[in-house]
Design an enzyme around this catalytic site. Structure first.
Site, mmCIF file in Angstrom:
data_model
loop_
_atom_site.group_PDB
_atom_site.id
_atom_site.type_symbol
_atom_site.label_atom_id
_atom_site.label_comp_id
_atom_site.label_asym_id
_atom_site.label_seq_id
_atom_site.Cartn_x
_atom_site.Cartn_y
_atom_site.Cartn_z
ATOM 1 N N GLY A 1 67.207 5.436 6.209
ATOM 2 C CA GLY A 1 65.958 5.864 6.861
ATOM 3 C C GLY A 1 65.568 7.258 6.427
ATOM 4 N N ARG B 1 62.960 1.529 3.252
ATOM 5 C CA ARG B 1 62.191 0.328 2.886
ATOM 6 C C ARG B 1 60.985 0.650 2.032
ATOM 7 N NH1 ARG B 1 61.396 -2.171 8.852
ATOM 8 N NH2 ARG B 1 60.672 -0.066 9.296
ATOM 9 N N PRO C 1 70.406 13.119 19.856
ATOM 10 C CA PRO C 1 69.239 13.951 20.157
ATOM 11 C C PRO C 1 68.488 13.453 21.392
ATOM 12 C CG PRO C 1 69.171 13.059 17.891
ATOM 13 C CD PRO C 1 70.194 12.289 18.649
ATOM 14 N N LYS D 1 71.542 2.306 21.722
ATOM 15 C CA LYS D 1 72.132 3.633 21.487
ATOM 16 C C LYS D 1 73.456 3.786 22.257
ATOM 17 C CE LYS D 1 69.224 5.088 18.438
ATOM 18 N NZ LYS D 1 69.634 5.369 17.050
ATOM 19 N N LEU E 1 64.392 14.464 22.915
ATOM 20 C CA LEU E 1 63.025 14.352 22.382
ATOM 21 C C LEU E 1 62.861 15.119 21.069
ATOM 22 C CD1 LEU E 1 60.626 13.049 23.973
ATOM 23 C CD2 LEU E 1 60.013 15.355 24.673
ATOM 24 N N PHE F 1 58.746 8.642 15.406
ATOM 25 C CA PHE F 1 59.442 7.748 16.344
ATOM 26 C C PHE F 1 58.506 7.142 17.411
ATOM 27 C CE2 PHE F 1 61.834 7.318 20.347
ATOM 28 C CZ PHE F 1 62.880 6.501 19.961
ATOM 29 N N TYR G 1 66.348 -0.397 24.003
ATOM 30 C CA TYR G 1 66.605 0.735 23.097
ATOM 31 C C TYR G 1 67.823 1.520 23.595
ATOM 32 C CZ TYR G 1 66.155 5.121 20.565
ATOM 33 O OH TYR G 1 66.431 6.218 19.785
HETATM 34 P P1 NDP Z 1 61.078 8.079 12.290
HETATM 35 O O1 NDP Z 1 60.264 6.912 12.719
HETATM 36 O O2 NDP Z 1 60.360 9.307 11.859
HETATM 37 O O3 NDP Z 1 62.114 7.664 11.139
HETATM 38 C C1 NDP Z 1 62.839 6.461 11.219
HETATM 39 C C2 NDP Z 1 63.368 6.115 9.855
HETATM 40 O O4 NDP Z 1 64.163 4.917 9.958
HETATM 41 C C3 NDP Z 1 62.261 5.836 8.844
HETATM 42 O O5 NDP Z 1 62.624 6.315 7.582
HETATM 43 C C4 NDP Z 1 62.189 4.317 8.856
HETATM 44 O O6 NDP Z 1 61.670 3.764 7.668
HETATM 45 C C5 NDP Z 1 63.672 3.997 8.977
HETATM 46 N N1 NDP Z 1 63.895 2.599 9.340
HETATM 47 C C6 NDP Z 1 63.487 1.959 10.449
HETATM 48 N N2 NDP Z 1 63.850 0.675 10.385
HETATM 49 C C7 NDP Z 1 64.499 0.504 9.200
HETATM 50 C C8 NDP Z 1 65.091 -0.600 8.540
HETATM 51 N N3 NDP Z 1 65.124 -1.807 9.118
HETATM 52 N N4 NDP Z 1 65.674 -0.412 7.344
HETATM 53 C C9 NDP Z 1 65.661 0.807 6.745
HETATM 54 N N5 NDP Z 1 65.089 1.887 7.317
HETATM 55 C C10 NDP Z 1 64.514 1.728 8.526
HETATM 56 O O7 NDP Z 1 62.010 8.410 13.542
HETATM 57 P P2 NDP Z 1 63.214 9.456 13.743
HETATM 58 O O8 NDP Z 1 63.432 10.273 12.543
HETATM 59 O O9 NDP Z 1 62.966 10.125 15.015
HETATM 60 O O10 NDP Z 1 64.415 8.431 13.957
HETATM 61 C C11 NDP Z 1 65.639 8.508 13.230
HETATM 62 C C12 NDP Z 1 66.773 8.110 14.141
HETATM 63 O O11 NDP Z 1 66.857 9.055 15.200
HETATM 64 C C13 NDP Z 1 66.626 6.740 14.803
HETATM 65 O O12 NDP Z 1 67.892 6.107 14.786
HETATM 66 C C14 NDP Z 1 66.224 7.090 16.238
HETATM 67 O O13 NDP Z 1 66.609 6.103 17.140
HETATM 68 C C15 NDP Z 1 66.995 8.371 16.422
HETATM 69 N N6 NDP Z 1 66.537 9.238 17.494
HETATM 70 C C16 NDP Z 1 65.251 9.716 17.492
HETATM 71 C C17 NDP Z 1 64.842 10.559 18.514
HETATM 72 C C18 NDP Z 1 63.445 11.071 18.624
HETATM 73 O O14 NDP Z 1 63.054 11.521 19.723
HETATM 74 N N7 NDP Z 1 62.655 11.084 17.566
HETATM 75 C C19 NDP Z 1 65.793 10.984 19.552
HETATM 76 C C20 NDP Z 1 67.103 10.414 19.447
HETATM 77 C C21 NDP Z 1 67.452 9.587 18.437
HETATM 78 P P3 NDP Z 1 60.223 3.058 7.624
HETATM 79 O O15 NDP Z 1 59.270 4.198 7.387
HETATM 80 O O16 NDP Z 1 60.351 2.106 6.496
HETATM 81 O O17 NDP Z 1 60.001 2.409 8.935
HETATM 82 C C1 8X3 Z 2 65.025 8.964 21.312
HETATM 83 C C2 8X3 Z 2 64.937 9.831 22.507
HETATM 84 O O1 8X3 Z 2 64.433 9.858 24.994
HETATM 85 O O2 8X3 Z 2 62.792 8.855 23.520
HETATM 86 O O3 8X3 Z 2 66.259 8.315 21.248
HETATM 87 O O4 8X3 Z 2 64.845 7.741 23.978
HETATM 88 S S1 8X3 Z 2 64.213 9.018 23.807
#
Ligand code: NDP
Ligand code: 8X3
Length: 251
Positions: free
Chosen positions: A9, A34, A182, A156, A184, A189, A152
């Protein structure tokens, strides 16, 4: 020592910032995702800055494709030192009894099964070399459910269990396992969660200074470079005005 870091990702948000930070550190980075065009743009940008970057295009839900590409890595890229299991998403914020089963499948297949696929492909080499580090991107959402978080949050919570389980399984080796949790973080996301409703997504970050990808990458890079005898097992990273998954004070 410079490392080989594989990040899933890597095209957006936390994964993209981790890519930039590890590359700036002099590490070689395998970026995966992807979106072929976006991966190529990122690769070119970093290579122009002198970084060494390899791009692999695959969906973490496609086990056969992931296996073929990881097993087919060129010899000089094969010995992955750090696996950042970051690819993941939330879809929807409905009550559990009203949720969309297709959204459930995508979250489970990506956040749990995709992470397991990558772990299964990369960790045997780490164990054989007695060297390596798995950094799983969990979430505060895995600590306790919040309203509408149900599936979700469950994925996690699974990342927490899988991180703890793996840490036990490799405790007789020098391989380390970190669960980064993390709160927010302002990335794409919430746009993904609300199926492209940018107005609704933006509201989530109003009245509070959220974390950025850099705040998370700081901890990932720190954990990956900690002395060999130090295992940063789990880190909860919250914005100052967030206290838990459901307590966020907006002013
Ligand atoms: P983004 O949406 O900005 O990035 C998510 C990334 O994951 C993208 O590159 C996306 O690619 C990729 N991805 C999703 N599905 C797939 C798949 N099936 N195969 C390959 N790549 C995939 O979100 P974040 O950077 O915030 O999220 C990254 C991680 O952090 C996640 O695991 C999320 O759950 C976690 N997280 C996020 C938080 C937040 O508040 N933002 C807080 C806590 C955890 P594509 O562009 O192709 O979809
Ligand atoms: C992402 C943070 O609080 O939106 O994992 O679930 S929250």
């Amino acid at each position: 020592m410079n490392k080989i870091v594989l990040i899933t990702g890597a095209t957006s948000g936390i994964g993209l910032v981790c890519t930039r930070r590890f590359a700036a550190n002099g590490d070689r980075v395998i970026i995966t995702g992807r979106n072929k065009e976006r991966l190529e743009e990122i690769r070119r940008e970093l290579v122009e800055k002198g970084a060494r970057v390899l791009a692999l295009v695959f969906d973490v839900r496609d086990r056969q494709q992931a296996k073929a590409l990881v097993e087919g890595l060129p010899a000089e890229w094969k010995e992955v030192d750090v696996l950042v299991n970051n690819a993941g998403l939330a879809l929807g914020l409905e009550a559990e009894y009203e949720g969309n089963p297709e959204d459930w499948d995508e979250m489970v297949d990506t956040n749990i099964k995709g992470l397991l696929t990558m772990t299964r492909l990369v960790v045997p080499g780490m164990v054989a070399r007695n060297r390596g580090h798995v950094i799983n991107v969990g979430s505060v959402a895995g600590d306790a459910a919040y309203a509408g978080g149900n599936v979700y949050c469950a994925t996690k919570a699974a990342v927490k269990a899988l991180s703890d389980g793996l840490r036990i399984d490799v405790a007789d080796t020098a391989v380390r396992v970190t669960n980064l949790k993390p709160g927010l973080v302002e990335t794409n996301f919430s746009n993904v969660r609300f199926h492209g409703d940018r107005e609704r997504a933006a509201k989530l970050y109003q009245g509070i200074k959220p974390l950025t990808g850099d705040d998370i990458a700081d901890v990932a890079v720190y954990a990956a470079n900690a002395p060999e005898h130090v295992q940063i097992a789990e880190v909860l990273i919250l914005a100052t005005h967030q206290a838990s998954g459901s307590v966020i004070v907006r002013k």
